[in-house]
Design a protein around this motif. Structure first.
Motif, PDB file in Angstrom:
ATOM      1  N   LEU A 129     -16.116  27.223 -29.770  1.00 58.66           N
ATOM      2  CA  LEU A 129     -16.971  26.309 -29.234  1.00 58.66           C
ATOM      3  C   LEU A 129     -15.411  26.755 -27.854  1.00 58.66           C
ATOM      4  CD1 LEU A 129     -18.346  23.905 -27.532  1.00 58.66           C
ATOM      5  CD2 LEU A 129     -16.799  22.114 -28.724  1.00 58.66           C
ATOM      6  N   LYS A 130     -16.074  26.764 -26.692  1.00 65.29           N
ATOM      7  CA  LYS A 130     -15.041  26.455 -25.654  1.00 65.29           C
ATOM      8  C   LYS A 130     -15.487  25.906 -24.283  1.00 65.29           C
ATOM      9  CE  LYS A 130     -13.942  31.328 -25.339  1.00 65.29           C
ATOM     10  NZ  LYS A 130     -12.266  31.909 -24.779  1.00 65.29           N
ATOM     11  N   ILE A 131     -14.159  25.050 -23.879  1.00 70.56           N
ATOM     12  CA  ILE A 131     -15.052  23.799 -22.836  1.00 70.56           C
ATOM     13  C   ILE A 131     -13.946  24.190 -21.729  1.00 70.56           C
ATOM     14  CG2 ILE A 131     -14.746  21.628 -22.619  1.00 70.56           C
ATOM     15  CD1 ILE A 131     -15.111  20.734 -25.561  1.00 70.56           C
ATOM     16  N   ARG A 132     -15.116  24.589 -20.733  1.00 72.98           N
ATOM     17  CA  ARG A 132     -13.938  24.539 -19.543  1.00 72.98           C
ATOM     18  C   ARG A 132     -13.520  22.821 -18.564  1.00 72.98           C
ATOM     19  NH1 ARG A 132     -15.956  25.725 -14.414  1.00 72.98           N
ATOM     20  NH2 ARG A 132     -17.947  25.798 -14.942  1.00 72.98           N
ATOM     21  N   ILE A 133     -12.471  22.812 -18.680  1.00 70.93           N
ATOM     22  CA  ILE A 133     -12.331  21.597 -17.374  1.00 70.93           C
ATOM     23  C   ILE A 133     -13.052  21.890 -15.829  1.00 70.93           C
ATOM     24  CG2 ILE A 133     -10.583  19.719 -16.417  1.00 70.93           C
ATOM     25  CD1 ILE A 133     -11.371  19.798 -19.383  1.00 70.93           C
ATOM     26  N   THR A 134     -14.018  21.007 -15.455  1.00 72.81           N
ATOM     27  CA  THR A 134     -14.621  20.899 -14.187  1.00 72.81           C
ATOM     28  C   THR A 134     -14.010  20.105 -12.893  1.00 72.81           C
ATOM     29  OG1 THR A 134     -16.699  20.482 -14.848  1.00 72.81           O
ATOM     30  CG2 THR A 134     -16.241  22.535 -14.665  1.00 72.81           C
ATOM     31  N   ASP A 135     -12.803  18.839 -14.048  1.00 68.21           N
ATOM     32  CA  ASP A 135     -13.225  17.687 -12.784  1.00 68.21           C
ATOM     33  C   ASP A 135     -11.717  16.852 -13.404  1.00 68.21           C
ATOM     34  OD1 ASP A 135     -12.322  15.767 -10.951  1.00 68.21           O
ATOM     35  OD2 ASP A 135     -14.621  15.567 -10.888  1.00 68.21           O
ATOM     36  N   VAL A 136     -10.726  16.583 -12.822  1.00 62.76           N
ATOM     37  CA  VAL A 136      -9.717  16.141 -13.013  1.00 62.76           C
ATOM     38  C   VAL A 136      -9.809  14.625 -13.034  1.00 62.76           C
ATOM     39  CG1 VAL A 136      -8.290  18.076 -14.807  1.00 62.76           C
ATOM     40  CG2 VAL A 136      -7.815  16.611 -12.614  1.00 62.76           C
ATOM     41  N   ALA A 137     -10.431  14.055 -11.583  1.00 62.15           N
ATOM     42  CA  ALA A 137     -10.037  13.299 -11.011  1.00 62.15           C
ATOM     43  C   ALA A 137     -11.272  12.115 -11.532  1.00 62.15           C
ATOM     44  CB  ALA A 137     -10.448  13.334  -9.474  1.00 62.15           C
ATOM     45  N   THR A 138     -12.337  12.604 -11.680  1.00 65.74           N
ATOM     46  CA  THR A 138     -14.095  11.864 -12.009  1.00 65.74           C
ATOM     47  C   THR A 138     -14.227  13.125 -13.497  1.00 65.74           C
ATOM     48  OG1 THR A 138     -14.532  11.037 -10.218  1.00 65.74           O
ATOM     49  CG2 THR A 138     -16.234  10.924 -11.992  1.00 65.74           C
ATOM     50  N   PRO A 139     -13.295  12.641 -14.224  1.00 61.55           N
ATOM     51  CA  PRO A 139     -13.367  14.019 -15.290  1.00 61.55           C
ATOM     52  C   PRO A 139     -14.462  14.454 -16.219  1.00 61.55           C
ATOM     53  CG  PRO A 139     -12.130  12.230 -16.083  1.00 61.55           C
ATOM     54  CD  PRO A 139     -12.854  12.043 -15.327  1.00 61.55           C
ATOM     55  N   ALA A 140     -14.572  15.601 -16.347  1.00 57.21           N
ATOM     56  CA  ALA A 140     -15.777  16.822 -16.134  1.00 57.21           C
ATOM     57  C   ALA A 140     -15.674  17.953 -16.936  1.00 57.21           C
ATOM     58  CB  ALA A 140     -16.813  16.536 -15.218  1.00 57.21           C
ATOM     59  N   TYR A 141     -16.978  18.503 -17.772  1.00 57.69           N
ATOM     60  CA  TYR A 141     -16.093  19.553 -18.316  1.00 57.69           C
ATOM     61  C   TYR A 141     -18.142  20.798 -18.726  1.00 57.69           C
ATOM     62  CZ  TYR A 141     -17.190  17.363 -22.955  1.00 57.69           C
ATOM     63  OH  TYR A 141     -18.457  16.546 -24.020  1.00 57.69           O
ATOM     64  N   VAL A 142     -17.437  21.522 -18.295  1.00 63.48           N
ATOM     65  CA  VAL A 142     -18.701  22.806 -19.119  1.00 63.48           C
ATOM     66  C   VAL A 142     -18.541  22.998 -20.201  1.00 63.48           C
ATOM     67  CG1 VAL A 142     -20.602  24.392 -18.643  1.00 63.48           C
ATOM     68  CG2 VAL A 142     -19.614  22.996 -16.774  1.00 63.48           C
ATOM     69  N   ALA A 143     -19.803  23.001 -21.622  1.00 66.16           N
ATOM     70  CA  ALA A 143     -18.699  23.681 -22.681  1.00 66.16           C
ATOM     71  C   ALA A 143     -19.402  24.683 -22.451  1.00 66.16           C
ATOM     72  CB  ALA A 143     -19.855  22.759 -23.912  1.00 66.16           C
ATOM     73  N   TYR A 144     -19.243  25.778 -23.665  1.00 64.52           N
ATOM     74  CA  TYR A 144     -19.813  26.851 -23.479  1.00 64.52           C
ATOM     75  C   TYR A 144     -20.011  27.134 -25.773  1.00 64.52           C
ATOM     76  CZ  TYR A 144     -18.322  27.755 -19.534  1.00 64.52           C
ATOM     77  OH  TYR A 144     -18.921  27.330 -17.732  1.00 64.52           O
ATOM     78  N   LEU A 145     -21.165  27.402 -26.514  1.00 69.76           N
ATOM     79  CA  LEU A 145     -21.315  27.268 -27.985  1.00 69.76           C
ATOM     80  C   LEU A 145     -21.557  28.600 -28.304  1.00 69.76           C
ATOM     81  CD1 LEU A 145     -20.491  26.272 -30.812  1.00 69.76           C
ATOM     82  CD2 LEU A 145     -22.111  25.308 -30.361  1.00 69.76           C
TER      83      LEU A 145
END
Length: 145
Positions: A129-145
Motif C-alpha cells: 500500500l502506498k499513500i501519497r499526501i496531496t494536501d496538508v492544510a486540508t489533509p488529503a491523500y491518494v492511496a495505491y494498492l
C-alpha cells in the motif's frame, strides 16, 4: 530531515544542485509491525500504517477494513509535506478463504484508475500500500494498492 528519506532525483530541468523531492516518509519512531485478528472490520490507525507492516487475520469472515482519515494520518506525521509517500505492506494471513477488502478513510481516496478489485486481498496474499499526501492544510491523500 527526521522521518524523511531523500532520493537523489533531479527535481526538474535544467539540473539545479540540491533540488530533490521527497520520495517516502519514514516513521521516526521505531514501531513494531502490527498483527490484527479482530472479528469485524477494522479502521487502521495512523500508527499502524506508519509501522510499515500489517498482518491481518480476518477471524472467520471476509472483512472490509478502512484506512485512517487523512486528518489523523497527517497529524501523526513528523513535518508532513505534500508529495510524501507512506509505504505499508498489508498481508491477509487468514487461515481460511477469507477476503480482505481495503477502503479509503475520510479525506482519502484511491487512484481514479484503480479498479475496486485491486483493493482485494485473498487468503495468504500480500500487497504494498502506498499513500501519497496531496494536501496538508486540508489533509488529503491518494492511496495505491
Amino acid at each position: 530531515s527526521v522521518g524523511v528519506r531523500w532520493l537523489a532525483v533531479q527535481a526538474g530541468f535544467p539540473y539545479v544542485p540540491g533540488a530533490f523531492w521527497v520520495a517516502e516518509y519514514r516513521n521516526p519512531a521505531t514501531t513494531a509491525p502490527v498483527s490484527l485478528a479482530t472479528a469485524g472490520n477494522v479502521t487502521y490507525t495512523p500508527a499502524q500504517i506508519l509501522a510499515g507492516l500489517i498482518v491481518r487475520d480476518c477471524a472467520g469472515l471476509s472483512r472490509a477494513d478502512v484506512l485512517p482519515t487523512a486528518a489523523l494520518l497527517v497529524a501523526a506525521m513528523t513535518n508532513p509535506q505534500v508529495g510524501q509517500v507512506i509505504e505499508t505492506k498489508i498481508v491477509n494471513g487468514s487461515d481460511a478463504a477469507e477476503v480482505l477488502t481495503i477502503g479509503a478513510g475520510t479525506g482519502g481516496d484511491f487512484d481514479t484508475n484503480q479498479v475496486a478489485a485491486s483493493r482485494v486481498l485473498n487468503q495468504n496474499v500480500s500487497k504494498i500500500l502506498k499513500i501519497r499526501i496531496t494536501d496538508v492544510a486540508t489533509p488529503a491523500y491518494v492511496a495505491y494498492l
